[in-house]
Scaffold this motif. Structure first.
Motif, PDB file in Angstrom:
ATOM      1  N   PHE A   1      28.475  -2.005   2.973  1.00 36.80           N
ATOM      2  CA  PHE A   1      27.634  -1.953   4.170  1.00 36.80           C
ATOM      3  C   PHE A   1      26.296  -2.640   3.932  1.00 36.80           C
ATOM      4  CE2 PHE A   1      30.685   1.383   4.668  1.00 36.80           C
ATOM      5  CZ  PHE A   1      30.891   1.528   6.034  1.00 36.80           C
ATOM      6  N   ASP A   2      25.819  -3.329   4.971  1.00 37.79           N
ATOM      7  CA  ASP A   2      24.495  -3.952   4.936  1.00 37.79           C
ATOM      8  C   ASP A   2      23.464  -2.883   5.293  1.00 37.79           C
ATOM      9  OD1 ASP A   2      22.148  -5.355   5.312  1.00 37.79           O
ATOM     10  OD2 ASP A   2      23.095  -7.037   6.346  1.00 37.79           O
ATOM     11  N   GLY A   3      22.826  -2.300   4.287  1.00 42.05           N
ATOM     12  CA  GLY A   3      21.893  -1.206   4.510  1.00 42.05           C
ATOM     13  C   GLY A   3      20.666  -1.614   5.306  1.00 42.05           C
ATOM     14  N   ASN A   4      20.165  -2.835   5.100  1.00 40.84           N
ATOM     15  CA  ASN A   4      18.986  -3.292   5.829  1.00 40.84           C
ATOM     16  C   ASN A   4      19.247  -3.393   7.328  1.00 40.84           C
ATOM     17  OD1 ASN A   4      18.653  -4.399   2.929  1.00 40.84           O
ATOM     18  ND2 ASN A   4      16.623  -4.618   3.837  1.00 40.84           N
ATOM     19  N   TRP A   5      20.413  -3.939   7.673  1.00 42.64           N
ATOM     20  CA  TRP A   5      20.743  -4.079   9.090  1.00 42.64           C
ATOM     21  C   TRP A   5      20.892  -2.709   9.743  1.00 42.64           C
ATOM     22  CZ3 TRP A   5      25.882  -3.332  11.387  1.00 42.64           C
ATOM     23  CH2 TRP A   5      25.881  -3.585  12.766  1.00 42.64           C
ATOM     24  N   LEU A   6      21.561  -1.785   9.077  1.00 43.95           N
ATOM     25  CA  LEU A   6      21.738  -0.445   9.631  1.00 43.95           C
ATOM     26  C   LEU A   6      20.407   0.271   9.793  1.00 43.95           C
ATOM     27  CD1 LEU A   6      24.899   0.771   7.665  1.00 43.95           C
ATOM     28  CD2 LEU A   6      24.794  -0.028  10.036  1.00 43.95           C
ATOM     29  N   LEU A   7      19.509   0.095   8.828  1.00 47.66           N
ATOM     30  CA  LEU A   7      18.200   0.747   8.893  1.00 47.66           C
ATOM     31  C   LEU A   7      17.377   0.182  10.050  1.00 47.66           C
ATOM     32  CD1 LEU A   7      16.184   2.721   7.678  1.00 47.66           C
ATOM     33  CD2 LEU A   7      15.521   0.957   6.027  1.00 47.66           C
ATOM     34  N   ASN A   8      17.364  -1.136  10.207  1.00 44.90           N
ATOM     35  CA  ASN A   8      16.657  -1.761  11.331  1.00 44.90           C
ATOM     36  C   ASN A   8      17.235  -1.310  12.662  1.00 44.90           C
ATOM     37  OD1 ASN A   8      14.523  -4.084  10.865  1.00 44.90           O
ATOM     38  ND2 ASN A   8      15.914  -4.131   9.119  1.00 44.90           N
ATOM     39  N   ARG A   9      18.567  -1.296  12.733  1.00 46.39           N
ATOM     40  CA  ARG A   9      19.239  -0.916  13.975  1.00 46.39           C
ATOM     41  C   ARG A   9      18.902   0.523  14.368  1.00 46.39           C
ATOM     42  NH1 ARG A   9      25.710  -0.093  14.134  1.00 46.39           N
ATOM     43  NH2 ARG A   9      25.859   0.905  16.182  1.00 46.39           N
ATOM     44  N   ALA A  10      18.932   1.437  13.405  1.00 47.69           N
ATOM     45  CA  ALA A  10      18.629   2.842  13.691  1.00 47.69           C
ATOM     46  C   ALA A  10      17.172   3.021  14.103  1.00 47.69           C
ATOM     47  CB  ALA A  10      18.941   3.701  12.461  1.00 47.69           C
ATOM     48  N   PHE A  11      16.273   2.286  13.448  1.00 49.00           N
ATOM     49  CA  PHE A  11      14.841   2.407  13.758  1.00 49.00           C
ATOM     50  C   PHE A  11      14.538   1.939  15.174  1.00 49.00           C
ATOM     51  CE2 PHE A  11      10.618   0.392  13.872  1.00 49.00           C
ATOM     52  CZ  PHE A  11       9.813   1.491  13.590  1.00 49.00           C
ATOM     53  N   PHE A  12      15.031   0.747  15.527  1.00 56.07           N
ATOM     54  CA  PHE A  12      14.721   0.193  16.845  1.00 56.07           C
ATOM     55  C   PHE A  12      15.468   0.922  17.964  1.00 56.07           C
ATOM     56  CE2 PHE A  12      13.330  -3.473  14.276  1.00 56.07           C
ATOM     57  CZ  PHE A  12      12.080  -3.666  14.851  1.00 56.07           C
ATOM     58  N   ALA A  13      16.575   1.563  17.655  1.00 57.23           N
ATOM     59  CA  ALA A  13      17.349   2.269  18.680  1.00 57.23           C
ATOM     60  C   ALA A  13      16.806   3.656  18.973  1.00 57.23           C
ATOM     61  CB  ALA A  13      18.811   2.359  18.259  1.00 57.23           C
ATOM     62  N   THR A  14      16.281   4.336  17.953  1.00 60.16           N
ATOM     63  CA  THR A  14      15.898   5.738  18.144  1.00 60.16           C
ATOM     64  C   THR A  14      14.415   6.006  17.878  1.00 60.16           C
ATOM     65  OG1 THR A  14      16.499   6.283  15.852  1.00 60.16           O
ATOM     66  CG2 THR A  14      18.217   6.513  17.530  1.00 60.16           C
TER      67      THR A  14
ATOM     68  N   TRP B   1       9.898  10.680  12.398  1.00 56.50           N
ATOM     69  CA  TRP B   1      11.100   9.921  12.747  1.00 56.50           C
ATOM     70  C   TRP B   1      11.987   9.609  11.544  1.00 56.50           C
ATOM     71  CZ3 TRP B   1      11.347   5.237  10.252  1.00 56.50           C
ATOM     72  CH2 TRP B   1      10.147   4.720   9.762  1.00 56.50           C
ATOM     73  N   HIS B   2      11.502   9.785  10.334  1.00 52.73           N
ATOM     74  CA  HIS B   2      12.244   9.375   9.139  1.00 52.73           C
ATOM     75  C   HIS B   2      13.609  10.052   9.045  1.00 52.73           C
ATOM     76  CE1 HIS B   2       8.613   7.774   6.627  1.00 52.73           C
ATOM     77  NE2 HIS B   2       8.491   7.500   7.907  1.00 52.73           N
TER      78      HIS B   2
ATOM     79  N   CYS C   1      10.342   0.221   9.587  1.00 51.95           N
ATOM     80  CA  CYS C   1      11.555   0.998   9.303  1.00 51.95           C
ATOM     81  C   CYS C   1      11.719   1.228   7.805  1.00 51.95           C
ATOM     82  CB  CYS C   1      12.785   0.286   9.874  1.00 51.95           C
ATOM     83  SG  CYS C   1      13.126  -1.332   9.138  1.00 51.95           S
ATOM     84  N   TYR C   2      11.128   0.333   6.986  1.00 58.23           N
ATOM     85  CA  TYR C   2      11.288   0.459   5.536  1.00 58.23           C
ATOM     86  C   TYR C   2      10.443   1.588   4.943  1.00 58.23           C
ATOM     87  CZ  TYR C   2      13.849  -3.834   6.029  1.00 58.23           C
ATOM     88  OH  TYR C   2      14.778  -4.771   6.412  1.00 58.23           O
ATOM     89  N   ASP C   3       9.602   2.216   5.778  1.00 63.68           N
ATOM     90  CA  ASP C   3       8.900   3.413   5.317  1.00 63.68           C
ATOM     91  C   ASP C   3       9.895   4.521   4.998  1.00 63.68           C
ATOM     92  OD1 ASP C   3       6.570   2.037   5.786  1.00 63.68           O
ATOM     93  OD2 ASP C   3       6.195   2.932   7.753  1.00 63.68           O
ATOM     94  N   ALA C   4      11.072   4.454   5.658  1.00 63.66           N
ATOM     95  CA  ALA C   4      12.083   5.492   5.460  1.00 63.66           C
ATOM     96  C   ALA C   4      13.092   5.136   4.368  1.00 63.66           C
ATOM     97  CB  ALA C   4      12.829   5.737   6.776  1.00 63.66           C
ATOM     98  N   LEU C   5      12.927   3.977   3.721  1.00 61.14           N
ATOM     99  CA  LEU C   5      13.911   3.541   2.730  1.00 61.14           C
ATOM    100  C   LEU C   5      14.050   4.490   1.550  1.00 61.14           C
ATOM    101  CD1 LEU C   5      15.975   1.465   1.839  1.00 61.14           C
ATOM    102  CD2 LEU C   5      14.112   0.107   0.828  1.00 61.14           C
ATOM    103  N   PRO C   6      12.954   4.986   0.935  1.00 59.63           N
ATOM    104  CA  PRO C   6      13.133   5.932  -0.190  1.00 59.63           C
ATOM    105  C   PRO C   6      13.936   7.163   0.207  1.00 59.63           C
ATOM    106  CG  PRO C   6      10.868   5.127  -0.113  1.00 59.63           C
ATOM    107  CD  PRO C   6      11.527   4.656   1.148  1.00 59.63           C
ATOM    108  N   GLU C   7      13.682   7.696   1.404  1.00 59.88           N
ATOM    109  CA  GLU C   7      14.434   8.868   1.860  1.00 59.88           C
ATOM    110  C   GLU C   7      15.898   8.520   2.095  1.00 59.88           C
ATOM    111  OE1 GLU C   7      12.607  11.094   5.069  1.00 59.88           O
ATOM    112  OE2 GLU C   7      10.630  10.353   4.471  1.00 59.88           O
ATOM    113  N   LEU C   8      16.132   7.311   2.608  1.00 62.12           N
ATOM    114  CA  LEU C   8      17.513   6.886   2.857  1.00 62.12           C
ATOM    115  C   LEU C   8      18.290   6.785   1.550  1.00 62.12           C
ATOM    116  CD1 LEU C   8      19.791   5.823   4.636  1.00 62.12           C
ATOM    117  CD2 LEU C   8      18.753   3.541   4.501  1.00 62.12           C
ATOM    118  N   LEU C   9      17.698   6.186   0.528  1.00 60.88           N
ATOM    119  CA  LEU C   9      18.384   6.056  -0.763  1.00 60.88           C
ATOM    120  C   LEU C   9      18.681   7.434  -1.357  1.00 60.88           C
ATOM    121  CD1 LEU C   9      16.385   3.088  -2.361  1.00 60.88           C
ATOM    122  CD2 LEU C   9      18.503   3.009  -1.045  1.00 60.88           C
ATOM    123  N   HIS C  10      17.732   8.362  -1.197  1.00 59.76           N
ATOM    124  CA  HIS C  10      17.944   9.724  -1.707  1.00 59.76           C
ATOM    125  C   HIS C  10      19.100  10.396  -0.970  1.00 59.76           C
ATOM    126  CE1 HIS C  10      16.978  13.704  -3.285  1.00 59.76           C
ATOM    127  NE2 HIS C  10      17.069  14.159  -2.046  1.00 59.76           N
TER     128      HIS C  10
END
Length: 325
Positions: free
Chosen positions: A29-42, A60-61, A126-135
């Motif tokens: 999976f392309d994690g960057n695309w999914l993260l951008n998509r979730a951020f801009f959608a919600t 929002w994280h 959206c990358y502010d939430a990246l550390p939480e996403l990896l966890h």
């Protein structure tokens, strides 16, 4: 997957459900695309409303992180993939050293999209939430990979390189047309459903219908000639002209085309630009020294986790049925 173009939706659904019981696919999976998509959608609409109404910003994280994880687990089950990984871009992309304007247009478009309601500055990312996403990905037992000098696209290409001589199908879950050049008999692309758009499966049989008659091998040559406007890479000719060249029956590859009269003129005039574009659009296939593990770990699903997390663990670790069950 190579026969899906000749099946109706009903037939394909039956075949997919049947094959999922016996065949173990893999999905990246392309994690960057999914993260951008979730951020801009919600998250972005909620942040915009809060700023407009002068209210405290929402937390929002968590919502974005859970949505990305839900998409990964849902689509893995849809594809019958019991081997899964999520890939992310590095923060020191080597392509920036070659061409500083690389992907500069994406940031401008993102600012326009973020500020269309006149509320959000680009200080919120959206990358502010990246550390939480990896966890959270770790918590669900799903492996993830990130290389500081390469994009997720390069990790896709490197993973596809190690797919040679393997029986299972590797699905590249992304929304990037560059992935088309990786498609072959056991490497396919999958674009999940977005809004009212249905999911798209790109296989050897369907790639020519989606890319203006081009095969996966011709697509790289097409990009070298026409560039990539999405990534701010200028081309040396129009998209229509590049398409006519690579889809011509006499076209073999760019090396032989550059020996023709028209090809020689193009090479002599734009040699430096062509070399640079080739470096930018060609995906790196040796990021991984060996095939990375796509094995999902058995974990205890956290209390309060969505139903899809329980279903995913049950799907991955369920016993394979025999032909007589």
């Amino acid at each position: 997957p190579i026969y899906t173009h000749s099946l109706t939706k009903t037939d394909f659904s039956k075949l997919e459900n049947y094959m999922a019981a016996f065949v173990t696919n893999a999905a990246a999976f392309d994690g960057n695309w999914l993260l951008n998509r979730a951020f801009f959608a919600t998250a972005l609409p909620a942040i915009n409303r809060a700023i407009k109404e002068e209210r405290p910003l929402p937390d929002w994280h968590r919502g974005v992180v859970e949505l990305v994880c839900n998409w990964v687990m849902r689509d893995a089950m849809v594809l019958g993939a019991k081997q899964v990984c999520v890939l992310f871009d590095g923060n020191k992309n080597f392509r920036k050293d070659i061409y500083p304007e690389y992907k500069s247009g994406r940031h401008k478009n993102r600012e326009e999209k973020s500020n269309k309601e006149g509320a959000v500055s680009m200080e919120i990312s959206c990358y502010d939430a990246l550390p939480e996403l990896l966890h959270q990905i770790d918590a669900y037992g799903i492996p993830w990979y990130q290389d500081p000098r390469h994009e997720a696209d390069d990790l896709f290409a490197s993973l596809s390189h190690w797919q040679k001589d393997r029986n299972e199908v590797l699905w590249l879950v992304c929304n990037d047309k560059d992935m088309v050049q990786l498609v072959r008999s056991n490497v396919c692309c999958y674009k999940p459903p977005v809004g009212k758009k249905e999911a798209v499966r790109i296989t050897m049989a369907t790639v020519q219908h989606l890319k203006k008659g081009m095969t996966a091998q011709q697509h790289l040559a097409y990009q070298i000639l026409s560039g990539d406007a999405v990534d701010s890479i200028p081309g040396v000719m129009s998209h229509a002209a590049a398409n006519r060249i690579v889809t011509d029956p006499s076209f073999v590859n760019l090396r032989t085309w550059f020996k023709t009269k028209v090809g020689k003129e193009c090479l002599n005039q734009y040699r430096a630009e062509l070399v640079r574009t080739k470096q930018l659009v060609t995906l790196v296939t040796d990021v991984f020294e060996e095939r990375p593990s796509l094995t999902v770990k058995r974990v205890r699903v956290p209390t309060g986790a969505p139903r899809v997390a329980h279903d995913f663990q049950e799907f991955v670790f369920s016993r394979q049925r025999s032909f007589f069950q």
